[in-house]
Design a protein around this motif. Structure first.
Motif, PDB file in Angstrom:
ATOM      1  N   ILE A   1       0.819  -1.206   0.000  1.00 55.34           N
ATOM      2  CA  ILE A   1       0.000   0.000   0.000  1.00 55.34           C
ATOM      3  C   ILE A   1       0.861   1.268   0.000  1.00 55.34           C
ATOM      4  O   ILE A   1       0.540   2.259  -0.646  1.00 55.34           O
ATOM      5  N   GLN A   2       1.987   1.179   0.692  1.00 59.49           N
ATOM      6  CA  GLN A   2       2.802   2.368   0.913  1.00 59.49           C
ATOM      7  C   GLN A   2       3.188   3.130  -0.360  1.00 59.49           C
ATOM      8  O   GLN A   2       3.115   4.357  -0.381  1.00 59.49           O
ATOM      9  N   PRO A   3       3.567   2.422  -1.463  1.00 64.47           N
ATOM     10  CA  PRO A   3       3.949   3.181  -2.664  1.00 64.47           C
ATOM     11  C   PRO A   3       2.849   4.132  -3.146  1.00 64.47           C
ATOM     12  O   PRO A   3       3.127   5.175  -3.726  1.00 64.47           O
ATOM     13  N   LEU A   4       1.574   3.766  -2.879  1.00 61.25           N
ATOM     14  CA  LEU A   4       0.475   4.645  -3.296  1.00 61.25           C
ATOM     15  C   LEU A   4       0.571   6.001  -2.607  1.00 61.25           C
ATOM     16  O   LEU A   4       0.167   7.017  -3.154  1.00 61.25           O
ATOM     17  N   GLY A   5       1.115   5.970  -1.392  1.00 61.33           N
ATOM     18  CA  GLY A   5       1.201   7.205  -0.612  1.00 61.33           C
ATOM     19  C   GLY A   5       2.078   8.242  -1.279  1.00 61.33           C
ATOM     20  O   GLY A   5       1.873   9.445  -1.119  1.00 61.33           O
ATOM     21  N   GLN A   6       3.045   7.791  -2.071  1.00 58.97           N
ATOM     22  CA  GLN A   6       3.952   8.732  -2.728  1.00 58.97           C
ATOM     23  C   GLN A   6       3.206   9.670  -3.667  1.00 58.97           C
ATOM     24  O   GLN A   6       3.621  10.788  -3.903  1.00 58.97           O
ATOM     25  N   ARG A   7       2.104   9.159  -4.191  1.00 60.02           N
ATOM     26  CA  ARG A   7       1.327   9.972  -5.119  1.00 60.02           C
ATOM     27  C   ARG A   7       0.765  11.213  -4.468  1.00 60.02           C
ATOM     28  O   ARG A   7       0.474  12.188  -5.123  1.00 60.02           O
ATOM     29  N   PHE A   8       0.525  11.102  -3.172  1.00 64.03           N
ATOM     30  CA  PHE A   8      -0.157  12.210  -2.496  1.00 64.03           C
ATOM     31  C   PHE A   8       0.832  13.186  -1.864  1.00 64.03           C
ATOM     32  O   PHE A   8       0.446  14.071  -1.125  1.00 64.03           O
ATOM     33  N   LEU A   9       2.095  12.991  -2.163  1.00 65.45           N
ATOM     34  CA  LEU A   9       3.102  13.909  -1.624  1.00 65.45           C
ATOM     35  C   LEU A   9       3.556  14.864  -2.724  1.00 65.45           C
ATOM     36  O   LEU A   9       3.781  14.435  -3.847  1.00 65.45           O
ATOM     37  N   PRO A  10       3.773  16.132  -2.468  1.00 61.35           N
ATOM     38  CA  PRO A  10       3.465  16.770  -1.184  1.00 61.35           C
ATOM     39  C   PRO A  10       1.961  16.920  -0.991  1.00 61.35           C
ATOM     40  O   PRO A  10       1.232  17.120  -1.960  1.00 61.35           O
ATOM     41  N   ALA A  11       1.532  16.816   0.233  1.00 59.76           N
ATOM     42  CA  ALA A  11       0.101  16.883   0.517  1.00 59.76           C
ATOM     43  C   ALA A  11      -0.334  18.340   0.572  1.00 59.76           C
ATOM     44  O   ALA A  11      -0.613  18.875   1.625  1.00 59.76           O
ATOM     45  N   ASN A  12      -0.350  18.986  -0.592  1.00 57.38           N
ATOM     46  CA  ASN A  12      -0.613  20.434  -0.577  1.00 57.38           C
ATOM     47  C   ASN A  12      -2.074  20.807  -0.792  1.00 57.38           C
ATOM     48  O   ASN A  12      -2.423  21.959  -0.790  1.00 57.38           O
ATOM     49  N   THR A  13      -2.929  19.817  -1.035  1.00 54.90           N
ATOM     50  CA  THR A  13      -4.360  20.132  -1.086  1.00 54.90           C
ATOM     51  C   THR A  13      -5.079  19.212  -0.101  1.00 54.90           C
ATOM     52  O   THR A  13      -4.563  18.137   0.229  1.00 54.90           O
ATOM     53  N   PRO A  14      -6.241  19.616   0.346  1.00 57.08           N
ATOM     54  CA  PRO A  14      -6.974  18.758   1.276  1.00 57.08           C
ATOM     55  C   PRO A  14      -7.256  17.388   0.676  1.00 57.08           C
ATOM     56  O   PRO A  14      -7.219  16.381   1.388  1.00 57.08           O
TER      57      PRO A  14
END
Lengths: 791, 249
Positions: free
Chosen positions: B121-134
């Motif tokens: 699951i963790q690699p998916l998290g890279q997509r949301f970085l940087p978390a600059n929108t809600p």
């Protein structure tokens, strides 16, 4: 050993990564993902500095057909994609767009075409308005309501009674074909029509949202409508009668009805503002070789003869050639009553002819003050930055969350063994009842209403974010010259022989110096010749056969004339504050003295007293003497040059929120430095840039009107946001728990939107101001205007 | 609402003293994702809110799955599965309490098992970085909800033995809500809390609290038999709707 990340003790051996020890795998994974930065407690993002756009020309457009903040984004993106457009901003609440473009690569006339995408209709400021599409929305509404009535009647006749168990299936046996075969098909056909004709605007909004990658209310509605419709259509073709066409048509129709009223209310809320703005960008009638030609403001050349009729605004500054009229200059000068103007008089662009008609020649600059003003306003209107970003942020969180929630709720009910139809209904109710619109509407609409209410009071709000700033003022800093005083010199006292004043008036009539002007008004019996100006000291001229000198002590020192001790002493003794003494002399001797001073505004004391009730009042003046004002205020900073005023304001800000009241040009830095800057006087571009509020004219007490409008608007924004929160916090849990059926959800959502729209469009600042403003003059019957007109 | 819900809530509330140090890092990452100019309180709250909403949604989803697994297990086994499951859940909680107190690190073994899921699951998290929108913060929360964590697993154990997808989801919702207060503490308060959370006495206290919940769960494992049937009434909510709206042929 302690965990590198969270500080808890680690197991032995510790869980390791990158030479650090961690207490658990969770901590290690956090470290692996974010690296060493996370240990420092913050991750520094490489911020790429956006290049400031090159200078270009500015254009303002009216864009019809925008209905949500995703439309704004689409307009802006479309504009920015175009070669030659540097930047664009737009506001759906005021239907405006501001474009910064390169005039070498693109022509202003091309802009409307570029922006007229996805059903938007753009036109340049001042261009004629196209026919409003109100009739089409009304037709849509009528079709929707009548067809929905048919669908609902079929449901009432054949479906609801059996569902509620009032009628047994067997009883419908005689009308079997009608009830189970024909009726569902008719319902399907009508629903299809309603959804795709009446509901077209909803789908358009949803598509716009998808195009710009922003989920909006329309997306939620579209999903809900299509889900109900698709499920029912599928069931029908499979031969089942588990149909929810009623839900689909109800959503479409209720939303359409709600939007229709919302549109009307919104149009009223912003219409006034629009009217005001368009009043300043008129098409002119230019007389050329005896014929009238229509021209836009930009095309007028100096010395063109322009004809203006009753009720119309004066497009540019000019001189009256023909005609007599009562002219309302309230927005430019603050003068509440129309003034009479005739041939030879000058008129200001932006004033309105209340009665009569005029023919003027355009001034040399052929540029109107109001045009500058209009630009200022349009740019304030088209960039409601704070409002937009909030709506965006909320939609960005809210809509995906609601979509997710609806899916979870429906899935959950399914898992729990609820029949698919009912699970679908619960999901749909959740989708529909949530109302991000209320958030999106809460601020921009109210702000627009606030700006237009301020205009009705003759107050120009130049930055919309004052409505979000701190409501309380701790310190009020007031400039003296030009604010508490008018900036005009008046004669305070005269000393010496009576001829002194008469001779002085004669000499000074030839000079343009403000002090000279004041002295010149003393008398008109003599006239002077052979004027010699001694810059900074005074003037000498011949009155009859006498050589008369008027000026400061230094002038007489140069001339070698004597000043009687007694005269100098009495003038100094009577000097009120910073009054200026001018001596008058002839035949080698001084015979009189005239003291002039800055004229205070009649209402300054009352205004300052009222301000002191709520704040510490600080007098901020460049002059060395507070000249009588010091008793009225709490604190005096005298001898502060304009450039140092901003520093004083910054220092005051350490003690609380600071209001700065000053004139727009000298005090600009101080106005900008304050939390709230109010500029008096001419509405120049400089003043508008620096101050949050510009009050044309000299009526000091209008600052309280400004406070009122700001406070009311702020309160209303809060009410709207509060309502939106309360509504969603109540309605969503109800829908999730399955208590709300989609029909009522649609009703509740529309009602909530309407409430916010209604609250925003309520009049702000209930009492009608005394001044006959442009909008009042335009809407009020001319007959009433006549009463104000001076003969 | 039922007792296991509050148990899960308490696990979240007490256990999140641990999270505050660890998740502080993620929260810092969230703050860094914010645009420089717009670091207003509102946007910070929006980010934290969506991040946590995503995280809790993942928990709820995991809870529903655990409940479903539990339900299937109960269906295909004897009724005795439930009490034994509760016993195991209680033991896990005791282990967690000891772990939080810094006495026994056995829970890390379960965390290690969770790593396998996390790796996917963790690699998916890279997509949301940087978390600059809600929205991105929400996505990040969704992903980081699966971070291997002893706390989550002990709450999931409760979901599992509830043997109902709905009940399992509710338990995890309670757990997620319990973790909120600590993670929402920001600024100076957070600093104070971290200090407090690291204090050995505080850790012992929290650990002891969770051990007590674990002991309670073990003791009552066999006495609250038949308890599970009570939920059927709860499910009636959805069925009210279905009665009026189901269209029969």
């Amino acid at each position: 050993m302690d965990c590198t990340l969270c500080g808890l003790p680690t197991p032995t051996p510790p869980i390791e990564a990158g030479g650090h020890g961690f207490c658990c795998f969770g901590c290690r994974e956090v470290y692996r993902c974010f690296g060493d930065d996370v240990l420092a407690g913050e991750i520094v993002e490489a911020a790429s500095q956006p290049l400031s756009p090159p200078d270009g020309a500015e254009a303002f457009l009216r864009v019809d057909g925008m209905h949500c903040s995703s439309c704004e984004i689409l307009v802006e993106r479309t504009a920015k994609k175009t070669d030659g457009i540097h930047s664009a901003s737009s506001s759906f609440a005021t239907s405006t767009a501001r474009i910064l473009y390169d005039p070498d690569r693109i022509d202003e006339s091309q802009l409307p075409e570029i922006l007229s995408v996805a059903g938007f209709r753009a036109r340049l400021r001042g261009a004629a308005a196209p026919e409003p599409d109100e009739r089409q929305s009304l037709f849509r509404l009528l079709v929707g309501v009548s067809l929905t009535a048919v669908v609902m009647m079929l449901y009432l006749a054949f479906f609801y009674p059996t569902h509620l168990g009032l009628v047994d299936f067997e009883e419908l046996e005689p009308v079997r074909w009608l009830a189970f075969n024909a009726a569902p098909k008719v319902m399907f056909a009508l629903t299809t029509l309603i959804i795709f004709y009446v509901g077209a605007p909803i789908f358009r909004g949803a598509l716009i949202g998808l195009r710009v990658g922003v989920l909006n209310m329309d997306n939620l509605l579209a999903v809900a409508i299509l889900a109900a419709y698709g499920y029912s259509a599928g069931q029908l073709f499979l031969g089942s009668l588990d149909l929810y066409f009623d839900v689909a048509v109800a959503i479409v129709t209720v939303v359409t009805v709600g939007r229709f009223f919302e549109q009307g209310a919104r149009a009223r809320a912003t219409g006034e503002l629009t009217g005001l703005m368009e009043a300043w960008t008129p098409v002119l009638r230019v007389r050329e070789d005896g014929a009238f030609l229509q021209r836009s403001v930009d095309e007028v050349a100096p010395h063109d003869r322009i004809v203006i009729w009753q009720g119309e605004p004066v497009p540019v500054d000019g001189i009256i050639v023909e005609g007599q009229a009562a002219v309302d200059e309230s927005l430019l000068t603050g003068e509440p009553f129309p003034v009479s103007r005739g041939p030879g008089d000058s008129v200001l662009g932006g004033s309105v002819i209340v009665e009569g008609s005029l023919e003027i020649t355009a001034g040399a600059a052929a540029q109107s003050k109001m045009d500058t003003l209009a630009r200022i306003l349009w740019s304030a209107q088209s960039s409601f930055a704070g409002a937009r970003s909030l709506a965006d942020r909320i939609a960005g969180i809210f809509v995906p969350a609601v979509l997710g929630l609806a899916v979870v709720v429906a899935g959950w009910s399914l898992l729990d063994g609820v029949p698919p139809g009912a699970a679908l209904l619960t999901g749909l109710a959740t989708l529909i009842v949530s109302c991000p619109c209320t958030f999106g509407l809460a601020i921009p609409l109210t702000t627009a209403a606030g700006v237009s209410a301020a205009l009705r009071h003759g107050i120009i709000v130049t930055s919309a974010d004052i409505f979000e700033k701190a409501p309380r003022i701790d310190i009020a800093a007031i400039d003296k010259t030009g604010t508490l005083s008018t900036g005009n010199m008046i004669v305070a006292e005269t000393f010496g022989v009576p001829e002194a004043a008469r001779y002085a008036a004669a000499v000074e009539r030839l000079s343009a110096h403000p002090i000279a002007q004041a002295i010149a008004r003393l008398d008109q019996t003599h006239s002077a010749t052979d004027l010699v100006i001694h810059p900074g000291r005074g003037a000498v001229a011949m009155v009859g056969d006498r050589r008369v000198a008027v000026g400061a002590k230094s002038l007489f020192a140069t001339l070698g004339w004597t000043i009687p001790e007694q005269l100098a002493a009495s003038a100094s003794a009577h000097m009120p504050g910073e009054g200026v003494i001018s001596y008058v002399g002839w035949s080698g001797r001084v015979h009189g003295a005239i003291v002039t001073r800055d004229e205070s505004r009649p209402d300054w004391k009352a205004v300052v007293d009222r301000l002191r009730e709520q704040a510490r009042v600080v007098l901020l003046t460049g002059a060395e003497h507070p000249s009588g004002y010091e008793d009225g205020v709490d604190e005096v900073h005298a001898g502060v040059p304009p450039e140092a005023k901003a520093a004083v304001i910054r220092r005051l800000r350490a003690d609380g929120t600071v209001l700065m009241i000053g004139d727009g040009s000298n005090d600009a830095p101080a106005l900008a430095a304050a939390d709230l800057g109010i500029a008096f006087g001419a509405p120049t571009a400089l003043a508008a840039d620096a101050a949050d509020v510009v009050i044309p004219g000299g009526r000091l007490e209008k600052i309280f009107d400004a406070f009122d409008v700001i406070a009311t608007t702020r309160r209303r924004v809060r009410q709207n946001l509060g309502w939106a929160l309360l509504y969603n916090a109540t309605a969503i849990p109800l829908a999730v728990s399955g208590y709300l059926n989609p029909l009522f959800a649609a009703l509740a959502m529309s009602a909530s939107s309407l409430l916010v729209v209604w609250n925003s469009s309520r009049r702000i600042g209930g009492t009608e101001p005394a001044s006959a403003s442009i909008s009042a003059a335009r809407t009020r019957p001319i007959k009433q205007g006549r009463e104000f007109a001076r003969p | 609402m039922e007792l296991t819900f509050y148990t899960a809530l308490m696990i979240g509330l007490l256990g999140s003293t641990h999270c505050i140090g660890m998740c502080g890092g993620i929260v810092g990452a969230l703050n860094a994702g914010l645009p420089r100019s717009g670091q207003s309180l509102l946007s910070q709250v929006a980010h934290h809110f969506t991040y946590n909403a995503g995280r809790i949604l993942s928990y709820v989803f995991a809870g529903a799955i655990a409940g479903l697994v539990g339900a299937l297990a109960t269906k295909f086994s004897l009724d005795t599965a439930v009490p034994f499951g509760r016993l195991i859940a209680g033991l896990i909680m005791i282990a967690l309490g000891l772990y939080l107190a810094g006495l026994w690190h056995a829970v890390t073994a379960i965390e290690k098992a969770g790593l396998h899921i996390w790796r996917r699951i963790q690699p998916l998290g890279q997509r949301f970085l940087p978390a600059n929108t809600p929205a991105r913060a929400f996505g990040l929360g969704l992903v980081w909800g699966w971070l291997p964590c002893g706390l989550v697993y002990s709450a999931l154990a409760l979901s599992l033995v509830s043997a109902s997808p709905r009940q399992g989801a509710v338990i995890m919702l309670g757990f997620g809500l319990g973790t909120l207060p600590m993670l929402f503490a920001m600024g100076g308060v957070a600093g104070q809390l971290v200090k407090l959370a690291r204090h050995p006495a505080m850790r012992r206290l929290v650990g002891a609290g969770i051990v007590m919940f674990g002991v309670y769960t073990c003791v009552t494992a066999f006495s609250v038999h038949g308890h599970n049937h009570a939920h059927v009434d709860h499910n009636g909510l959805g069925q009210d709707m279905s009665e009026t709206h189901t269209k029969s042929n």
